[in-house]
Structures are given as structure tokens and as C-alpha cells.
Design a protein around this motif. Structure first.
Motif, PDB file in Angstrom:
ATOM      1  N   HIS A   1     -13.732 -39.329   0.150  1.00 21.43           N
ATOM      2  CA  HIS A   1     -14.986 -40.042  -0.122  1.00 21.43           C
ATOM      3  C   HIS A   1     -16.070 -39.091  -0.634  1.00 21.43           C
ATOM      4  O   HIS A   1     -16.424 -38.122   0.023  1.00 21.43           O
ATOM      5  CB  HIS A   1     -15.450 -40.759   1.142  1.00 21.43           C
ATOM      6  N   GLY A   2     -16.549 -39.389  -1.848  1.00 20.67           N
ATOM      7  CA  GLY A   2     -17.618 -38.603  -2.432  1.00 20.67           C
ATOM      8  C   GLY A   2     -17.175 -37.348  -3.153  1.00 20.67           C
ATOM      9  O   GLY A   2     -18.009 -36.601  -3.656  1.00 20.67           O
ATOM     10  N   CYS A   3     -15.884 -37.087  -3.228  1.00 21.30           N
ATOM     11  CA  CYS A   3     -15.371 -35.874  -3.872  1.00 21.30           C
ATOM     12  C   CYS A   3     -14.529 -36.241  -5.092  1.00 21.30           C
ATOM     13  O   CYS A   3     -14.222 -37.406  -5.323  1.00 21.30           O
ATOM     14  CB  CYS A   3     -14.522 -35.070  -2.885  1.00 21.30           C
ATOM     15  N   ALA A   4     -14.143 -35.237  -5.849  1.00 23.04           N
ATOM     16  CA  ALA A   4     -13.300 -35.447  -7.032  1.00 23.04           C
ATOM     17  C   ALA A   4     -11.868 -35.788  -6.596  1.00 23.04           C
ATOM     18  O   ALA A   4     -11.428 -35.433  -5.498  1.00 23.04           O
ATOM     19  CB  ALA A   4     -13.294 -34.182  -7.888  1.00 23.04           C
ATOM     20  N   TRP A   5     -11.151 -36.471  -7.491  1.00 29.83           N
ATOM     21  CA  TRP A   5      -9.739 -36.760  -7.248  1.00 29.83           C
ATOM     22  C   TRP A   5      -8.948 -35.460  -7.245  1.00 29.83           C
ATOM     23  O   TRP A   5      -9.214 -34.555  -8.036  1.00 29.83           O
ATOM     24  CB  TRP A   5      -9.190 -37.680  -8.336  1.00 29.83           C
ATOM     25  N   GLU A   6      -7.948 -35.380  -6.374  1.00 20.81           N
ATOM     26  CA  GLU A   6      -7.031 -34.242  -6.316  1.00 20.81           C
ATOM     27  C   GLU A   6      -5.615 -34.770  -6.534  1.00 20.81           C
ATOM     28  O   GLU A   6      -5.293 -35.872  -6.097  1.00 20.81           O
ATOM     29  CB  GLU A   6      -7.086 -33.570  -4.941  1.00 20.81           C
ATOM     30  N   LEU A   7      -4.781 -33.979  -7.179  1.00 18.25           N
ATOM     31  CA  LEU A   7      -3.402 -34.371  -7.475  1.00 18.25           C
ATOM     32  C   LEU A   7      -2.455 -33.353  -6.866  1.00 18.25           C
ATOM     33  O   LEU A   7      -2.635 -32.144  -7.045  1.00 18.25           O
ATOM     34  CB  LEU A   7      -3.186 -34.447  -8.989  1.00 18.25           C
ATOM     35  N   PHE A   8      -1.427 -33.870  -6.170  1.00 19.31           N
ATOM     36  CA  PHE A   8      -0.461 -32.985  -5.525  1.00 19.31           C
ATOM     37  C   PHE A   8       0.960 -33.390  -5.875  1.00 19.31           C
ATOM     38  O   PHE A   8       1.281 -34.578  -5.940  1.00 19.31           O
ATOM     39  CB  PHE A   8      -0.639 -33.027  -3.997  1.00 19.31           C
ATOM     40  N   ASP A   9       1.807 -32.389  -6.090  1.00 20.27           N
ATOM     41  CA  ASP A   9       3.244 -32.578  -6.279  1.00 20.27           C
ATOM     42  C   ASP A   9       3.863 -32.472  -4.895  1.00 20.27           C
ATOM     43  O   ASP A   9       4.024 -31.376  -4.354  1.00 20.27           O
ATOM     44  CB  ASP A   9       3.790 -31.484  -7.213  1.00 20.27           C
ATOM     45  N   MET A  10       4.196 -33.606  -4.295  1.00 16.64           N
ATOM     46  CA  MET A  10       4.642 -33.623  -2.911  1.00 16.64           C
ATOM     47  C   MET A  10       6.023 -33.008  -2.712  1.00 16.64           C
ATOM     48  O   MET A  10       6.363 -32.616  -1.599  1.00 16.64           O
ATOM     49  CB  MET A  10       4.589 -35.046  -2.365  1.00 16.64           C
ATOM     50  N   ASP A  11       6.819 -32.900  -3.785  1.00 14.88           N
ATOM     51  CA  ASP A  11       8.112 -32.225  -3.661  1.00 14.88           C
ATOM     52  C   ASP A  11       7.922 -30.717  -3.502  1.00 14.88           C
ATOM     53  O   ASP A  11       8.681 -30.065  -2.782  1.00 14.88           O
ATOM     54  CB  ASP A  11       8.993 -32.482  -4.884  1.00 14.88           C
ATOM     55  N   MET A  12       6.930 -30.162  -4.171  1.00 16.68           N
ATOM     56  CA  MET A  12       6.700 -28.719  -4.161  1.00 16.68           C
ATOM     57  C   MET A  12       5.603 -28.279  -3.185  1.00 16.68           C
ATOM     58  O   MET A  12       5.545 -27.120  -2.806  1.00 16.68           O
ATOM     59  CB  MET A  12       6.313 -28.247  -5.570  1.00 16.68           C
ATOM     60  N   ASP A  13       4.733 -29.209  -2.797  1.00 14.14           N
ATOM     61  CA  ASP A  13       3.542 -28.845  -2.021  1.00 14.14           C
ATOM     62  C   ASP A  13       3.264 -29.906  -0.957  1.00 14.14           C
ATOM     63  O   ASP A  13       2.272 -30.626  -1.015  1.00 14.14           O
ATOM     64  CB  ASP A  13       2.338 -28.698  -2.976  1.00 14.14           C
ATOM     65  N   ARG A  14       4.145 -29.995   0.017  1.00 13.72           N
ATOM     66  CA  ARG A  14       4.039 -31.015   1.068  1.00 13.72           C
ATOM     67  C   ARG A  14       2.738 -30.895   1.863  1.00 13.72           C
ATOM     68  O   ARG A  14       2.230 -31.873   2.391  1.00 13.72           O
ATOM     69  CB  ARG A  14       5.256 -30.882   1.991  1.00 13.72           C
ATOM     70  N   THR A  15       2.185 -29.697   1.946  1.00 15.60           N
ATOM     71  CA  THR A  15       0.966 -29.493   2.727  1.00 15.60           C
ATOM     72  C   THR A  15      -0.308 -29.658   1.904  1.00 15.60           C
ATOM     73  O   THR A  15      -1.406 -29.440   2.415  1.00 15.60           O
ATOM     74  CB  THR A  15       0.973 -28.095   3.377  1.00 15.60           C
ATOM     75  N   GLU A  16      -0.168 -30.043   0.634  1.00 17.19           N
ATOM     76  CA  GLU A  16      -1.303 -30.342  -0.241  1.00 17.19           C
ATOM     77  C   GLU A  16      -2.313 -29.194  -0.316  1.00 17.19           C
ATOM     78  O   GLU A  16      -3.501 -29.360  -0.095  1.00 17.19           O
ATOM     79  CB  GLU A  16      -1.993 -31.639   0.202  1.00 17.19           C
ATOM     80  N   LEU A  17      -1.798 -28.033  -0.671  1.00 16.48           N
ATOM     81  CA  LEU A  17      -2.656 -26.861  -0.802  1.00 16.48           C
ATOM     82  C   LEU A  17      -2.991 -26.534  -2.252  1.00 16.48           C
ATOM     83  O   LEU A  17      -3.962 -25.845  -2.514  1.00 16.48           O
ATOM     84  CB  LEU A  17      -1.987 -25.649  -0.147  1.00 16.48           C
TER      85      LEU A  17
END
Length: 137
Positions: free
Chosen positions: A103-119
Motif C-alpha cells: 500500500h502506497g509503494c511501487a509495484w515489485e516483481l519477483f521470480d518465485m522459482d528463483m527467489d522464493r524469499t522475494e529479495l
């Protein structure tokens, strides 16, 4: 109240001896599903149509997707993206890609196969994918 994986990713254990094939017994299925899919699965395996109305008026359509095919084929994939919102925080999951908007921040995109912890936010590297997934929202 976040829609990042920490706190929303929960294992689901299914025990259904007469409803699963021997090929799937004891296996782990890594595809994401959502709570809404449980009702859709129950209607599906019972062979009961979801009602469209009550004497008081129409009922909203069922939003989940049945995960019954996973019981017979561990390679089954979710047929459509998942969408959810919690306290203004939003997310879209489509295959291995997850788009998150705190909420209130920019969209973030994650590749869940390579980055399960969303870093590692891939939004800057994949602007077309971000635009397409925002349009799905």
C-alpha cells in the motif's frame, strides 16, 4: 497484513486415499493455490454445480479454481492467475511471476522459482511484464 510470501505461503496437506492416484501419493506439489480454491475443489469432486441464486437474489460467481486435477497428475498447473488484496496491499501471481504492491509503494516483481524469499525485485528488468500484470489486476 503483507502480501509478500512471509506470512501468506502455507503448506496444504491433502489426505484423500480414495481420491488420489497412486502416482501422486506422498508427493509434493509446488504450484500455488489460494484459499478460494478449496470451495471450488469441493464442488468439483462432489459433482455439484455452484448455485447462481437463492430465493433472496443472485449469488456472486465462485472465484476459486479446482485443484482436483493435482490429485491425479502432479504436473497439473493452475489454469489462471491468482489475485488478492489485504488492507490495501495487492498481489498477482501468474505462473512463476508474482507482482506485489505494498500500500502506497511501487509495484515489485519477483521470480518465485528463483527467489522464493522475494529479495530481488525484477520490476526494473521486466517493465513489459509489470505493465501486463498490472493490467490483469
Amino acid at each position: 497484513s503483507w502480501v509478500h510470501e512471509g506470512g501468506i505461503a502455507t503448506p496444504f496437506i491433502l489426505h484423500w486415499p480414495n481420491g488420489t492416484s497412486q502416482d501422486t501419493v506422498g508427493t509434493i506439489h509446488h504450484q500455488p493455490w489460494i484459499m478460494l480454491d478449496i470451495a471450488a475443489t469441493i464442488y468439483d469432486v462432489c459433482g455439484v454445480p455452484y448455485p447462481t441464486s437463492t430465493p433472496n437474489g443472485p449469488i456472486s460467481p465462485l472465484e476459486g479454481r479446482s485443484f482436483a486435477p493435482v490429485c491425479h497428475d502432479n504436473e497439473s498447473q493452475r489454469p489462471q492467475p491468482m489475485f488478492w488484496e489485504h488492507q490495501g496491499n495487492r498481489a498477482v501471481r501468474d505462473g512463476k511471476w508474482k507482482l506485489v504492491n505494498r500500500h502506497g509503494c511501487a509495484w515489485e516483481l519477483f521470480d518465485m522459482d528463483m527467489d522464493r524469499t522475494e529479495l530481488h525485485d525484477c520490476a526494473g528488468e521486466q517493465p513489459e511484464r509489470v505493465t501486463a500484470m498490472i493490467a490483469m489486476w
